[in-house]
Each structure stands twice: as C-alpha cells, then as structure tokens.
Design a protein around this motif. Structure first.
Motif, PDB file in Angstrom:
ATOM      1  N   VAL A 119       0.861  -1.190   0.000  1.00  0.00           N
ATOM      2  CA  VAL A 119       0.000   0.000   0.000  1.00  0.00           C
ATOM      3  C   VAL A 119       0.891   1.232   0.000  1.00  0.00           C
ATOM      4  O   VAL A 119       1.831   1.326   0.788  1.00  0.00           O
ATOM      5  N   PHE A 120       0.595   2.145  -0.916  1.00  0.00           N
ATOM      6  CA  PHE A 120       1.345   3.402  -1.003  1.00  0.00           C
ATOM      7  C   PHE A 120       0.372   4.571  -0.938  1.00  0.00           C
ATOM      8  O   PHE A 120      -0.833   4.400  -1.070  1.00  0.00           O
ATOM      9  N   ILE A 121       0.927   5.743  -0.803  1.00  0.00           N
ATOM     10  CA  ILE A 121       0.129   6.952  -1.005  1.00  0.00           C
ATOM     11  C   ILE A 121       0.258   7.234  -2.500  1.00  0.00           C
ATOM     12  O   ILE A 121       1.295   7.711  -2.963  1.00  0.00           O
ATOM     13  N   GLU A 122      -0.779   6.844  -3.212  1.00  0.00           N
ATOM     14  CA  GLU A 122      -0.682   6.690  -4.666  1.00  0.00           C
ATOM     15  C   GLU A 122      -0.295   7.971  -5.404  1.00  0.00           C
ATOM     16  O   GLU A 122       0.391   7.916  -6.413  1.00  0.00           O
ATOM     17  N   GLN A 123      -0.781   9.121  -4.902  1.00  0.00           N
ATOM     18  CA  GLN A 123      -0.490  10.364  -5.634  1.00  0.00           C
ATOM     19  C   GLN A 123       0.923  10.887  -5.355  1.00  0.00           C
ATOM     20  O   GLN A 123       1.408  11.759  -6.050  1.00  0.00           O
ATOM     21  N   TRP A 124       1.542  10.373  -4.328  1.00  0.00           N
ATOM     22  CA  TRP A 124       2.897  10.821  -3.994  1.00  0.00           C
ATOM     23  C   TRP A 124       3.901  10.161  -4.937  1.00  0.00           C
ATOM     24  O   TRP A 124       3.666   9.069  -5.457  1.00  0.00           O
ATOM     25  N   MET A 147       8.791  10.131   9.100  1.00  0.00           N
ATOM     26  CA  MET A 147       8.123   9.798  10.366  1.00  0.00           C
ATOM     27  C   MET A 147       9.094   9.803  11.540  1.00  0.00           C
ATOM     28  O   MET A 147       8.684   9.987  12.686  1.00  0.00           O
ATOM     29  N   MET A 207       9.071   8.167   3.327  1.00  0.00           N
ATOM     30  CA  MET A 207       8.054   8.253   4.396  1.00  0.00           C
ATOM     31  C   MET A 207       8.549   7.774   5.781  1.00  0.00           C
ATOM     32  O   MET A 207       8.350   8.465   6.782  1.00  0.00           O
ATOM     33  N   PRO A 208       9.231   6.605   5.864  1.00  0.00           N
ATOM     34  CA  PRO A 208       9.686   6.172   7.205  1.00  0.00           C
ATOM     35  C   PRO A 208      10.658   7.165   7.839  1.00  0.00           C
ATOM     36  O   PRO A 208      10.650   7.343   9.060  1.00  0.00           O
ATOM     37  N   ARG A 251      11.316   1.279   0.385  1.00  0.00           N
ATOM     38  CA  ARG A 251      10.693   1.902   1.570  1.00  0.00           C
ATOM     39  C   ARG A 251      10.984   1.076   2.825  1.00  0.00           C
ATOM     40  O   ARG A 251      11.254   1.618   3.899  1.00  0.00           O
TER      41      ARG A 251
END
Lengths: 286, 246
Positions: free
Chosen positions: B105-110, B122, B118-119, B166
């Motif tokens: 699962v990704f943030i599709e628009q990114w 965070m 992302m990690p 990721r």
C-alpha cells in the motif's frame, strides 16, 4: 493546500464553508434579535405615567409638572392631552376614539433615565411629588403582561437557538471531515505499517482537516459578514457603511471570529476520530 | 533507535535473536491458522518460509510484523514480548521492521521518492538529511528513472521494488517480505530475493515468505517449510548461484 484542492478536499472545503456560513449567520441573527430585544426593554422601562390625585384641577397638573422637573430618574414630563390619549386608546382598542369623548384623565407622561434594577423609581417619584405638595401615583409598565418579560425570553431563545444551530453545523463539519479520513485511508495504513502510533496517525489527518476547516470557516464567516451588512442596509434605509461601523459592537463580531476556529476544531475532531478508527483496524488483524 | 527495556527479551535481542516464537497459535475470528509454531530469526541471517497456498505464510508475516497477536504461546520480537507490549512499544518495534507486503500500500499520488522517504519523515528527518540516502536507495532497487513518478504510474514489479526501498529506508533490524516475487518472471524474482538477502550483510535479519522453494539457492539461508499452519524444523542451504550473489 499545495496546487489547490481537488476532489474530496474541495467538496469538504465547501461543505465546511457552508456549515460555517450557516452557523455564523445564525449567530449574527441571534445578536440582532438580542439587540432589538434589549432596545425594546430599555424603551419600555424608560416610560411611566403619573396620575395626579390632588390637588384637583389644572393647578394640580401644573404643580406636579413643576415637581417632576427636579424628581430623580425623570428626564422629561408632559401632561397627556386628550388627543394623545385618544390616539393611544385607538391604537390599543383598534377603534377610532374621538378626543372630544375622552374625559379629563389627569395624567402626565414621564420619560425616565436608565436606573439600576434595585432603584425604587415609583417611590422616588412619588416622594418628589409629595415634597412639591402633590399626591400622585406612578403607573409603570407591567412586568408580566403587555410585553413584560418578553425580551428576556426572546433573548434566551435567540441565544440557545443559535448555539443549537451552531452545534448542528459542527456535527455536519465533524461528519464531513470523516470523509477526508476515509480518503486518506491508504496513508493511515502506510503510517500504521511503518510504526506510527494511533495518536500520530490521527493527528496527521486531523491537522490536514483542521487547516481546511480553518480556511473554510474564514470564508464562511466572511460570507456571513457580507450577508449581515447587506441585510442591515436593506433593513435600515439610508444607513451608510460609516454609520454601521459605529453601530456594530465588537461582541457582534463573535460569530464571525468563532467560525474559523469552530470549524477547524469540529473538522479536526471528526477526522481524528475516523483516522483513529481506521488505524485501529489496520493495526490489529484477527 | 530506542533500546528495549532490560529484561530476558532484551537479553535475547542483544544476543542477536531478533525473533523467537515458542509454541505460538494465531488466527482470525474463529479459525486458527498457525498452530504450535516455533521459530527463531537472528540478525545477519536469511530465513525463507515456504509452503503451498493457504498454508499460513501471510499469517506468519502478520504475526512477525505485530499486526496479529498470538493467541497462545510466547512471541518475542526485537526484544519485546508481544503479548505484554503496550501500544507505544508495539509502534516502536514496528518502526524497526521493514515490511514488504504481497500487495504493498502506497500513497498513490505521492512520488516514488516521497513514498520511500516516508519512514524517515516519520522519524523526524528533514529532506536535506534524507534526500541523498533515499535517492541512492531508489537507484539501488532500480527505480532511479521513476523516482519522481507518482506510485500509481508504476507497474506491479516496480511497486514491489518501491516497497523494498521503503522497507529498507529506515535501516530496520528485521526485514519481512510476503511473497515478494509474486507475478514476476523467475529471473526478476531471484533478483528481488537477492536484493533483500543483501541486507544480511549489514546485520539485519531477513524473513521471506514465498511459495517458490527454488529461491532457497539464491543466498545462504534457513528454509522453513509450512503446511496447514504448522512449521517444520529448518534446513540450512548454501547459495547455488554464489557467484551472482557475491
């Protein structure tokens, strides 16, 4: 907000702006009702009638009028003419009264200055008249009929009505913001998988909803302010914007100032709750 | 990186045991999928969990990534006793696990770059701190040309590579991959597993779940067979294509 709002964000923005507009407009209407009711109550309390019992004849009226010029609370006093009495009676009964048929009422209309609620206005006036050799009684506006007590009830109704309506709009904002959290579900899942706590994940989504809510609330509040000015200018013919600036009190602007803040809080809370729920679903299988 | 509290679990962790499952049962709702599972994974080692479809491989990875609590038995992962760990501690452990899902699962628009970063975001890192590392990682998995593309534009194989990048971004102690070669050609699949196995060289433990038991010769690894929720004792293998591996 980079690159403008698209899809669900735009829909959310305008839903929140509408809710903020409706809540702010209700608040402004409540303020208007409150100010009219306060004005009505002040006018009502600023008027009394003195009935002269002795001495008889025009001398008694003249002596009473003289005594009233120096009586406490009284700003002006004028004997009630037969014409004025006929006009008031016609207004009250709905029938045309001929001034020739009105008997000698021996009444003096008195305008009063604002006084503290503890002041004994009738007692002070009667005492002042007695000091001037006049026996009289004061007929004040009654407390429980003819509009007595109406203003506080109207003010309460307007206040709580506006609060209730604003609460309903907050619920709409709260629910609408859940849509944003649903839209961000993939982000919730990713953050959960990467080790974000429920609070961190929900906070990230809530921040985004709150920012949209802040801008939408500002737009809704501004639209309500513009609508309020238009209504005032239509309702009070000849009013200018300059006159409005002196007429409007700072407290009247509370609904407009509260709109962005309230919308941001409601939207943030809705998004936080939904994102927290989605995080819990993503965090624990089985 | 936060160190676990001093305890038997911490002691295990400090001796290089990243995961120890003892007689663990796990499942969903009324169904128990894993039964009496004993498993151990150490830093610097690769473990392949292989078995037929519906044998419990995905459930096993869910157990290791702390998404599924054990119903019974003892599960110690990266120094935390899962049954006793609080939500915050679970989140801390998760941050030290790199997970490659079967359907990531990704943030599709990114962009790929932003998703891979992302990690690190965070963890509170700023773009100037992580930019070079992420760029290097994206190149390492062969997605250098697609770094700025939104993830929704990537093919299935590219998404999996992005998921691997990721998973490696925060330099995790434990890397989990659930069927990372699904839908790929055998050559691509082996390349992916080789890529993941490389992480043992930096001390990470690698656990790969796959139906394809021929992957066992990609690198030296422990091979665990799972069938109907039961895990057999492991066998150690050597890399057949050692030349490519080295």
């Amino acid at each position: 907000m980079r690159g403008g709002l698209l899809g669900i964000e735009r829909a959310l923005f305008w839903t929140l702006a509408f809710a903020a507009f409706a809540a702010a407009a209700a608040g402004l209407a409540a303020r208007a009702v409150d100010r009219v009711a306060v004005g009505y109550e002040q006018e009502r309390n600023a008027y009394a009638i003195v009935r002269v019992l002795a001495p008889d004849g025009p001398a008694g009226i003249a002596a009473a009028q003289t005594a009233l010029t120096s009586a406490p609370h009284v700003t002006s006093a004028a004997p009630m003419t037969a014409g004025r009495a006929a006009a008031l009676l016609s207004e009250a009964s709905g029938e045309q009264i001929d001034p020739a048929n009105v008997p000698d009422l021996r009444l003096i209309e008195v305008e009063l200055a604002a006084a503290s609620p503890q002041a004994d206005i009738s007692g002070d006036i009667v005492a002042a008249l007695a000091a001037g050799g006049v026996t009289a009684e004061v007929i004040e506006a009654p407390d429980t009929s003819s509009g007595g007590g109406l203003a506080p009830r109207v003010r309460n109704f307007a206040f709580w009505g506006a609060i209730l309506f604003a609460g309903m709009m907050a619920v709409i904002a709260w629910l609408a913001a859940r849509g944003l959290a649903a839209r961000r579900r993939e982000m919730v899942t990713v953050m959960c998988d990467l080790g974000a706590t429920r609070g961190q994940t929900a906070g990230r989504i809530a921040d985004e909803a709150a920012v949209i809510g802040l801008y939408a609330g500002a737009v809704g509040g501004a639209l309500a302010a513009v609508a309020g000015v238009i209504v005032l200018m239509l309702a009070i013919p000849g009013t200018t914007l300059n006159a409005l600036t002196t007429m409007i009190l700072p407290i009247d602007l509370v609904p407009i100032v509260a709109a962005p803040l309230g919308t941001a809080i409601a939207a943030g809370a809705g998004a936080r709750a939904a994102a927290g729920h989605f995080h819990a679903l993503a965090a624990k299988l089985g | 990186m936060a160190r676990p509290r001093a305890s038997i679990e911490t002691d295990l962790f400090e001796r290089g045991v990243l995961v120890r499952l003892s007689n663990v049962d796990a499942g969903y709702g009324a169904s128990t999928v894993l039964m009496g599972v004993d498993f151990e994974a150490r830093g610097g080692e690769v473990n392949l969990i292989t078995g037929p479809a519906a044998a419990g491989k995905t459930t096993f990875t869910h157990l290791l990534r702390l998404a599924l609590p054990p119903r019974s038995g003892r599960s110690v992962i990266l120094g935390a006793d899962v049954a006793r760990a609080r939500a915050r501690e679970v989140a801390e452990v998760k941050r030290r696990i790199g997970y490659v899902a079967e359907n990531p699962v990704f943030i599709e628009q990114w962009s790929t770059f932003d998703n891979v970063a992302m990690p690190l975001r965070m963890l509170g890192q700023k773009p100037r701190e992580y930019s070079d590392d992420v760029r290097e990682l994206v190149d390492f998995v062969g997605l250098g040309g697609a770094a700025e593309l939104p993830v929704e534009k990537l093919s299935g194989a590219e998404r999996r590579r992005a998921a691997i990048a990721r998973a490696l971004a925060a330099k995790p102690n434990l890397i989990l991959a659930d069927d990372p070669t699904a839908g790929m050609s055998p050559a691509d699949g082996r390349r992916i597993v080789r890529l993941l196995s490389e992480m043992r060289r930096v001390g990470a433990g690698v656990v790969i779940a796959s139906q394809d038991d021929t992957l066992s010769d990609v690198a030296p690894m422990w091979v665990w067979r799972i069938d109907r929720g039961r895990l057999s004792a492991p066998e150690q293998t050597e890399a057949a294509d050692a030349e490519a591996y080295e």
